[in-house]
Write an enzyme that holds these catalytic residues in place. Structure first.
Site, PDB file in Angstrom:
ATOM      1  N   HIS A  51     -27.381   8.224 -34.158  1.00  0.00           N
ATOM      2  CA  HIS A  51     -27.784   8.394 -32.886  1.00  0.00           C
ATOM      3  C   HIS A  51     -28.618   7.322 -32.126  1.00  0.00           C
ATOM      4  CE1 HIS A  51     -25.080  11.791 -32.934  1.00  0.00           C
ATOM      5  NE2 HIS A  51     -26.053  12.600 -33.337  1.00  0.00           N
ATOM      6  N   LEU A  53     -22.802  -3.292 -11.734  1.00  0.00           N
ATOM      7  CA  LEU A  53     -21.809  -2.485 -12.381  1.00  0.00           C
ATOM      8  C   LEU A  53     -22.463  -0.820 -12.182  1.00  0.00           C
ATOM      9  CD1 LEU A  53     -20.052  -1.746 -15.000  1.00  0.00           C
ATOM     10  CD2 LEU A  53     -22.261  -1.605 -16.182  1.00  0.00           C
ATOM     11  N   ASP A 112     -17.837   7.657 -30.401  1.00  0.00           N
ATOM     12  CA  ASP A 112     -17.979   8.356 -31.633  1.00  0.00           C
ATOM     13  C   ASP A 112     -18.016   7.734 -33.041  1.00  0.00           C
ATOM     14  OD1 ASP A 112     -17.489  10.880 -32.686  1.00  0.00           O
ATOM     15  OD2 ASP A 112     -15.371  10.945 -32.523  1.00  0.00           O
TER      16      ASP A 112
HETATM   17  C1  IPE Z   1     -16.717  13.455 -28.282  1.00  0.00           C
HETATM   18  O1  IPE Z   1     -17.037  13.486 -29.611  1.00  0.00           O
HETATM   19  C2  IPE Z   1     -17.921  13.504 -27.483  1.00  0.00           C
HETATM   20  C3  IPE Z   1     -18.699  12.403 -27.318  1.00  0.00           C
HETATM   21  C4  IPE Z   1     -18.555  11.112 -27.955  1.00  0.00           C
HETATM   22  C5  IPE Z   1     -20.109  12.534 -26.741  1.00  0.00           C
HETATM   23  P1  IPE Z   1     -17.098  14.539 -30.594  1.00  0.00           P
HETATM   24  O2  IPE Z   1     -17.616  14.131 -31.952  1.00  0.00           O
HETATM   25  O3  IPE Z   1     -17.925  15.741 -30.132  1.00  0.00           O
HETATM   26  O4  IPE Z   1     -15.487  15.106 -30.691  1.00  0.00           O
HETATM   27  P2  IPE Z   1     -14.568  15.959 -31.618  1.00  0.00           P
HETATM   28  O5  IPE Z   1     -15.539  17.082 -32.056  1.00  0.00           O
HETATM   29  O6  IPE Z   1     -14.395  14.867 -32.927  1.00  0.00           O
HETATM   30  O7  IPE Z   1     -13.465  16.205 -31.000  1.00  0.00           O
HETATM   31  C1  IPE Z   2     -20.945  10.737 -31.191  1.00  0.00           C
HETATM   32  O1  IPE Z   2     -21.097  10.571 -32.681  1.00  0.00           O
HETATM   33  C2  IPE Z   2     -22.012  10.891 -30.618  1.00  0.00           C
HETATM   34  C3  IPE Z   2     -22.137  12.592 -29.966  1.00  0.00           C
HETATM   35  C4  IPE Z   2     -21.003  13.089 -29.840  1.00  0.00           C
HETATM   36  C5  IPE Z   2     -23.319  12.716 -29.305  1.00  0.00           C
HETATM   37  P1  IPE Z   2     -21.015  11.942 -33.497  1.00  0.00           P
HETATM   38  O2  IPE Z   2     -22.329  12.493 -33.753  1.00  0.00           O
HETATM   39  O3  IPE Z   2     -19.736  12.682 -33.165  1.00  0.00           O
HETATM   40  O4  IPE Z   2     -20.555  11.338 -35.057  1.00  0.00           O
HETATM   41  P2  IPE Z   2     -19.635  11.796 -35.988  1.00  0.00           P
HETATM   42  O5  IPE Z   2     -18.058  12.085 -35.077  1.00  0.00           O
HETATM   43  O6  IPE Z   2     -19.902  13.206 -36.619  1.00  0.00           O
HETATM   44  O7  IPE Z   2     -19.360  10.909 -37.083  1.00  0.00           O
HETATM   45 MG    MG Z   3     -17.807  12.967 -33.656  1.00  0.00          MG
END
Ligand code: IPE
Ligand code: IPE
Ligand code: MG
Length: 242
Positions: free
Chosen positions: A29, A123, A12
């Site tokens: 990303h 793995l 995240d």
């Molecule tokens: C969780 O992250 C999903 C992934 C890392 C793929 P999100 O960014 O979607 O989660 P919330 O919205 O902060 O809970």
């Molecule tokens: C995690 O990073 C990747 C996915 C959920 C696909 P985020 O896109 O949730 O990044 P933040 O949380 O908005 O910083």
């Molecule tokens: Mg996120």
């Protein structure tokens, strides 16, 4: 050092990382994918048996269409470019999640990567894609209910093992360690059943900044935890009886 058999990571913070750099979320990303590649190799070389990466949740479908499409394109490119490397590293690839919602070309690449790496014995790498734990549990309940309705089993036979084996993670063992980056301290619908006795490791580091050193720190923290599974620690049994 006690190594976890199964590490699961909620990757995240890509968006916030990009925002800090005044760049579009897509930039985060792309960098996040590069980091994932490094961490996959690091886990493989350390002898971790299973690595589950939360790459896209069922709730992530509600993000703007442009971001969703971009994430799918990144995933497609990753699979196309990396499958050969996975074979070289002896990594077996698989996925959990509702694949029916994925674009056809992504699905094809997933199937290709799974088939190409099927014989790998190192793995086991799992991508959680279009994954939601509540949906997974709902599907398991539905499958079991159907078996009862068909007369295949009786309601009394439903036990933890049956539920476990009806989940998409079966037969992968439960995660020993769940890491979440970016400072959030929640599961966000990830492996709810499977995390019953997992150790959690939260770090403020945003996923694009996560390095092998951070992984090492998480693994060291894990090795210092005492897992009791509801029982009494071995060395305190004697103290209690005194
Ligand atoms: C969780 O992250 C999903 C992934 C890392 C793929 P999100 O960014 O979607 O989660 P919330 O919205 O902060 O809970
Ligand atoms: C995690 O990073 C990747 C996915 C959920 C696909 P985020 O896109 O949730 O990044 P933040 O949380 O908005 O910083
Ligand atoms: Mg996120």
């Amino acid at each position: 050092m006690t190594l976890p058999k199964h590490v699961a990571i909620i990757m995240d913070g890509n968006g916030r990382w990009a925002q800090l750099k005044h760049r579009p979320r897509s930039f985060g990303h792309v960098k996040g994918t590069r980091v994932a590649k490094k961490i996959i190799t690091a886990c493989s070389r350390r002898g971790i048996k299973h690595l589950t990466l939360y790459a896209f949740s069922t709730e992530n479908w509600f993000r703007p269409q442009t971001e969703v499409s971009l994430l799918m394109r990144i995933l497609q490119r990753y699979l196309r470019r990396e499958t050969e490397n996975l074979v070289k590293e002896n990594i077996r690839f698989s996925v959990i999640g509702d694949l029916s919602r994925l674009p056809k070309d992504v699905l094809k690449s997933i199937e290709g990567a799974m088939a190409t790496t099927a014989q790998c014995t190192g793995l086991h790498l799992v991508f959680a894609l279009s994954y939601g734990s509540r949906q997974e549990i709902t599907n398991a309940v539905r499958d079991i209910a159907e078996k009862i309705a068909n007369g295949e089993i009786s309601a009394h036979e439903v036990d933890e093992e049956m539920i476990n084996s009806s989940l998409s993670t079966y037969p992968t063992p439960d995660p020993d360690l769940i890491i979440r980056t970016s400072g959030e301290q929640r599961l966000s619908n990830f492996l709810l059943w499977q995390a019953a006795y997992s150790e959690f490791y939260f770090t403020d580091v945003l996923w694009p900044n996560f390095t092998e050193t951070h992984l090492e720190e998480a693994l060291t923290a894990y090795s210092q935890r005492q897992r009791r599974f509801g029982k009494v620690a071995h060395d305190s049994v004697e103290k209690l009886s005194n």
